[in-house]
Every structure is written in structure tokens, then in C-alpha cells.
Design a protein around this motif. Structure first.
Motif, PDB file in Angstrom:
ATOM      1  N   ARG A 120       1.038  -0.862  -0.487  1.00  0.00           N
ATOM      2  CA  ARG A 120       0.151   0.339   0.299  1.00  0.00           C
ATOM      3  C   ARG A 120       0.720   1.322  -0.258  1.00  0.00           C
ATOM      4  O   ARG A 120       1.905   1.083   0.854  1.00  0.00           O
ATOM      5  CB  ARG A 120      -0.856  -0.323   1.332  1.00  0.00           C
ATOM      6  N   ILE A 130      -3.276   4.788  -2.952  1.00  0.00           N
ATOM      7  CA  ILE A 130      -4.144   6.239  -2.170  1.00  0.00           C
ATOM      8  C   ILE A 130      -3.025   7.354  -2.868  1.00  0.00           C
ATOM      9  O   ILE A 130      -2.270   7.818  -1.989  1.00  0.00           O
ATOM     10  CB  ILE A 130      -4.248   5.805  -0.740  1.00  0.00           C
ATOM     11  N   THR A 164      -6.966   4.805  -6.039  1.00  0.00           N
ATOM     12  CA  THR A 164      -8.203   5.572  -4.894  1.00  0.00           C
ATOM     13  C   THR A 164      -7.738   7.139  -4.564  1.00  0.00           C
ATOM     14  O   THR A 164      -5.777   7.296  -4.474  1.00  0.00           O
ATOM     15  CB  THR A 164      -8.919   5.062  -4.186  1.00  0.00           C
ATOM     16  N   GLN A 208      -8.047  10.823  -2.499  1.00  0.00           N
ATOM     17  CA  GLN A 208      -9.437  11.763  -1.919  1.00  0.00           C
ATOM     18  C   GLN A 208      -8.478  13.204  -1.554  1.00  0.00           C
ATOM     19  O   GLN A 208      -7.484  13.690  -1.570  1.00  0.00           O
ATOM     20  CB  GLN A 208      -9.733  10.648  -0.689  1.00  0.00           C
TER      21      GLN A 208
END
Length: 294
Positions: free
Chosen positions: A85, A109, A135, A137
Motif C-alpha cells: 500500500r 491512495i 483511489t 481523496q
């Protein structure tokens, strides 16, 4: 012309004056840069809205090849493996992150203070069939909404120069990374000693691009060590990267009318002139570094 930014040129100039007297750039300042004339830069330059890397003066690589080459240096610096990750600090529209996913099989992320970039990055990931792996954000890098030890590695690709407090961002990155994780950073820096002409160029960068100050290699070294990073590999790659500025000025010149409509003819000319001047100003540099979370 479509409305490129919610802020008017007068709004932008007001923020510029505030920064000129020493205030740190706000989230709104950074957003204005990338949702405003940064979009014109992106339309002219391409999806890799970052510097390129050329081996030497004889290297005739295209802009696309050179920018992908710098992305690949970042990817190699992370040594990512499938299933890990990765945090992308200041992700932009996510193009480098998607290349990272495709080459390493990691999950990414990305965070940014531009809601427009969040939407564009997630749309780009979906279009590439990678929405399950990447993703994006809205989040402030100086106060990240992630638990301790959430990520195996992290990178900051030309985002640290916008941070009001780079040491605080490195502290947050260290907090959310697991021990042994890799960090890669590519960033604009100040190289000394700084001449009066060099200071003029550096001040222009800070005033116009939502930057409080450019860091130095020694500042980076000290902050990384202070926040738990070891095995530092810090490289001054200014000579390999600064060609970007003259080439980007040429590209943006093709969209001169749009830039002038947004910021005014005088400021448009100043932006273009200083991009070309920055390319030959030794005090404005570029660093590529990697480190390990102790």
C-alpha cells in the motif's frame, strides 16, 4: 473560454500580495494554482505535469519519454511489490500513480487539496480499469486522516515545495508509514549561494506558484533524519531536469491567449519569461531522493 478557476485574477493577485509579505500559502492558494493556470499548463504539457529527466545535453528524448523516465526513477526508488500500500502525497491528477500501479502491482491512495484533481484522478483510474488499485481523496498532507503505520511506502512527486512546513509533512509521512518502508521525493530546491538575480527568480517562483520557500538539500537531510528516516540517497539532478522549464514555456506559449485571459497579459508574459529564465538560473534546482523508514 470556459471558467478555468472559481477565483478571478483579482482574487489571485490578492493572495499573491499576501504571500509576498511572508504568509504561508493556504490550501486555497495551492488549489488556485492547479485548478487555475495549472490546467493550462497541463493542457499544453500533457498528463505528466512534472519535470522530465535527460541523461545529458546530447539526450534528445521527447517530453513524454523524459517525464516517464523521472516517474520510473521514483518507482524504482520505492521498490514496490504487489499487494503493498503506497501513499501518494500531492497526487495531482494521478497519472504517475497509475504508472506505479501498472509497473509494480501496488495499491495507491493519493491525496490532494484540489477537489477537481480528486475527481479527475479517480476518473482517470476508472478509465484505465484501475479503480480497485488506485483511489484519490481530498486531504491535507500536514494533517493526514490515516492511522499510524497505514502504508508500506510513500512518495511526494513535486508536491513538497507547496507545503508550508515540509518537516511537518515528513513527520506525518513517517507516522503513517510502517518501519522499513521506502520514501521517494522529487522536488524543486534552492541551491546556494544565491545571487541577487537568483533571488529574483526564486522570489518569483514563491509569489506565483503558492510556495512559501524552496528547501535545500541540507534542510531535507536534517528533516529526514529528525523524523526517523535512514539510508538517505539524495541526488542533485538539476542539470538533468531544468531543460523542462524552457520546453514547458514553449508549450504554454501555444495557449498564450487562454493564459492571458485568465491572469492578464502582463502576468502571462512574466510567467513565460521567468520559466525560461529559471531554466538557466543555477540557484533553482531539482532533487531526487530516497530514504527508508527506520
Amino acid at each position: 473560454m470556459s471558467n478555468i478557476s472559481n477565483s478571478t485574477p483579482a482574487d489571485l493577485n490578492s493572495r499573491v500580495r499576501a504571500r509576498a509579505v511572508g504568509q504561508a500559502p493556504s490550501l486555497g492558494d495551492v488549489t488556485d494554482v492547479y485548478d487555475g493556470f495549472g490546467r493550462i499548463y497541463g493542457a499544453a504539457w500533457g498528463p505528466n505535469l512534472h519535470y522530465g529527466y535527460w541523461d545529458d545535453d546530447a539526450d534528445r528524448a521527447s517530453i513524454e519519454t523524459a517525464t516517464d523516465r523521472l516517474t520510473d526513477m521514483m518507482i524504482e526508488g520505492l521498490r514496490g511489490q504487489a499487494g503493498q500500500r503506497v501513499l501518494d502525497v500531492g497526487c495531482g491528477i494521478g497519472h504517475p500513480a497509475l504508472r506505479l500501479v501498472q509497473k509494480s502491482g501496488v495499491d495507491v491512495i493519493g491525496i490532494t487539496v484540489s477537489r477537481l484533481q480528486v475527481a479527475q484522478a479517480n476518473e482517470l483510474a476508472a478509465g484505465a480499469g484501475l479503480a480497485d488499485k488506485a483511489t484519490f481523496q481530498f486531504a491535507d498532507a500536514m494533517d493526514m486522516p490515516f492511522p499510524d503505520g497505514s502504508f508500506d511506502s510513500a512518495w511526494a512527486f513535486e508536491s513538497m515545495w507547496h507545503m508550508p512546513d515540509r518537516a511537518q509533512v515528513l513527520s506525518e509521512i513517517s507516522r503513517v508509514m510502517r518501519p522499513g518502508g521506502r520514501l521517494a521525493i522529487a522536488d524543486l530546491i534552492e541551491r546556494g549561494p544565491v545571487s541577487p538575480q537568483g533571488r529574483k527568480v526564486l522570489d518569483h517562483v514563491c509569489t506565483n506558484y503558492a510556495v512559501k520557500s524552496l528547501g535545500t538539500i541540507e534542510e531535507y537531510r536534517g528533516a529526514l533524519l529528525a523524523h526517523g528516516f535512514v539510508d538517505l540517497d539524495i541526488r542533485d539532478v538539476t542539470a538533468n531536469c531544468n531543460r523542462t522549464l524552457a520546453l514547458m514555456a514553449d508549450a504554454v506559449e501555444t495557449r498564450r491567449d487562454e493564459l492571458s485571459a485568465l491572469v492578464g497579459e502582463e502576468r502571462a508574459q512574466s510567467l513565460l519569461d521567468f520559466m525560461r529564465l529559471s531554466a538557466v538560473t543555477p540557484e533553482q534546482g531539482y532533487v531526487f531522493l530516497t530514504a527508508t523508514r527506520a
